[in-house]
Write a protein that holds these residues in place. Sequence first.
Motif, PDB file in Angstrom:
ATOM      1  N   UNK A  80      29.351  66.264  13.679  1.00 36.21           N
ATOM      2  CA  UNK A  80      29.359  65.802  15.067  1.00 36.21           C
ATOM      3  C   UNK A  80      30.221  64.560  15.229  1.00 36.21           C
ATOM      4  N   UNK A  81      30.199  63.680  14.214  1.00 33.97           N
ATOM      5  CA  UNK A  81      31.035  62.489  14.288  1.00 33.97           C
ATOM      6  C   UNK A  81      32.511  62.837  14.359  1.00 33.97           C
ATOM      7  N   UNK A  82      32.928  63.801  13.546  1.00 32.88           N
ATOM      8  CA  UNK A  82      34.325  64.250  13.562  1.00 32.88           C
ATOM      9  C   UNK A  82      34.657  64.903  14.899  1.00 32.88           C
ATOM     10  N   UNK A  83      33.758  65.771  15.367  1.00 35.41           N
ATOM     11  CA  UNK A  83      34.003  66.478  16.635  1.00 35.41           C
ATOM     12  C   UNK A  83      34.080  65.503  17.805  1.00 35.41           C
ATOM     13  N   UNK A  84      33.111  64.602  17.889  1.00 39.84           N
ATOM     14  CA  UNK A  84      33.079  63.663  19.014  1.00 39.84           C
ATOM     15  C   UNK A  84      34.229  62.673  18.924  1.00 39.84           C
ATOM     16  N   UNK A  85      34.467  62.117  17.726  1.00 40.16           N
ATOM     17  CA  UNK A  85      35.543  61.147  17.568  1.00 40.16           C
ATOM     18  C   UNK A  85      36.899  61.745  17.897  1.00 40.16           C
ATOM     19  N   UNK A  86      37.194  62.919  17.327  1.00 40.25           N
ATOM     20  CA  UNK A  86      38.470  63.565  17.628  1.00 40.25           C
ATOM     21  C   UNK A  86      38.575  63.998  19.070  1.00 40.25           C
ATOM     22  N   UNK A  87      37.450  64.486  19.639  1.00 40.81           N
ATOM     23  CA  UNK A  87      37.454  64.889  21.043  1.00 40.81           C
ATOM     24  C   UNK A  87      37.721  63.727  21.979  1.00 40.81           C
ATOM     25  N   UNK A  88      37.192  62.552  21.651  1.00 37.83           N
ATOM     26  CA  UNK A  88      37.426  61.365  22.489  1.00 37.83           C
ATOM     27  C   UNK A  88      38.896  60.948  22.450  1.00 37.83           C
ATOM     28  N   UNK A  89      39.499  61.015  21.267  1.00 36.79           N
ATOM     29  CA  UNK A  89      40.930  60.676  21.179  1.00 36.79           C
ATOM     30  C   UNK A  89      41.758  61.640  22.030  1.00 36.79           C
ATOM     31  N   UNK A  90      41.437  62.926  21.947  1.00 33.09           N
ATOM     32  CA  UNK A  90      42.164  63.918  22.752  1.00 33.09           C
ATOM     33  C   UNK A  90      41.959  63.669  24.242  1.00 33.09           C
TER      34      UNK A  90
END
Length: 464
Positions: free
Chosen positions: A403-413
Amino acid sequence: MTSQSSHKAMLWIVAAGFFMQTLDTTIVNTALPAMARSLNETPLDMKPVVVAYTLTMAMLTPASGWLADRFGTRRVYFAAILVFVLGSLFCAGAQSLDQLVIARVIQGIGGSMLLPIGRLAVLRSVSGEQYIAALAFVSVAGQVGPIFGPVLGGWIVQTVAWHWIFLINVPVGAIGLLAVLRYLPDNTVGRAPPFDFIGCGLLSLCMVAFSLALDTPHEASHAAWSGSLFALSLLSALLYIPHARRRREPLFRLALFREPNFSIGLAGNLVCRIGSGAVPFLMPLLMQLQLGYTPLHSGLMLLPAALAGVVAKRWIVPLVKRYGYDNFLLVNTVLVGGSIASFAAISPGWPLALSIAQLALFGATNSMQFAAMNSVTLKGLSVEDAGSGNSLFSMVQMLAIGLGVTIGGGLVSLFTAQLGVAGTAYRLAFFSVGTITLLSAVVFRRLDVGQLDKGRSVAGVASR
């Protein structure tokens, strides 16, 4: 060979398996930009490479104990290493992102059994007075993997090619397979209790649907799809409740959640670890794509965080004894969240020494946070529920990393699409996941301090 020599060989086998599992959780992070260029993808689109591995391990971890009881620890551990090595070969030979994600799922299937089965083999083969020392030896491998993973990944990408971050598992795995056949005891229990396949399927569906819902593109046209996935995740979790009530031996007994600190600890862990899971993914991307660092340089920059984490582990016991779990978690959670948010200040021209200090502070506080969170979550469980609770807790840990990877990368996008400036997007993403981590302090304030005082000594603080 003497019994003592056989025990040492077995411990080395288990430690090597744990090392491979933890190494492949972190080694890909510094290699993602190179992998993206090779596969004609953008670096942020490589999120599934990390998430597929951790999510697969989260889903299959509960089945490891049943498999060992059903088929024997030696056979299952041999199969785990074999599947892990095959998955590594498939990863190295992947020609597209889809192929790589499928290969990482295969790798995760093997990785999900390496630590639980190895720990079980130690438990069944080592006498009680030697068990703690044996587990401590094995846990060192789990600490070494995250320390050298980013550095090794960066060095391999820079000197050879990203494919070799997976191929290095092949010789290690081949030696492990031979060693398992010779040194690992079989420890077949006989008839295993029935496994709750339906319960495992419902919880797995819950995790997968929730992760996919968060990873859905943010355009309005995808809102209905994302909402449907969230609803499916909630429905599968709710369906587990009546299922567990009807089944004599459910995957996780509902009585687990009657222990208030266990429920609060799970929730706090999930929220807090989102930020901790995002940092190892976002930091190498920031350093390589925005600051111009080489893969090896970005890997070396993560070394202070890993080393500080190892050193700080010895501080947790005296600090908790002096200030109590509640006060310690309140202050330390603020330090962890604040350190993550402070990464928003890192930009071209930012002093190198200050970046190292920030990463070291994060590593130290994050390591102590894990130890304290693990202890408050598990220490109040009864002997009957300890194994089941630890299994569920392991699932939550792996889920939180994904979830950390998904949320972190999603926020950058999301921020890049809105602002058009990737550098600012990374800064806002770090600030956001740091804020999410800070919110876990509110969760931990609900801990039953009196119940914690009745629990076991803090000297029994759990590992990561």
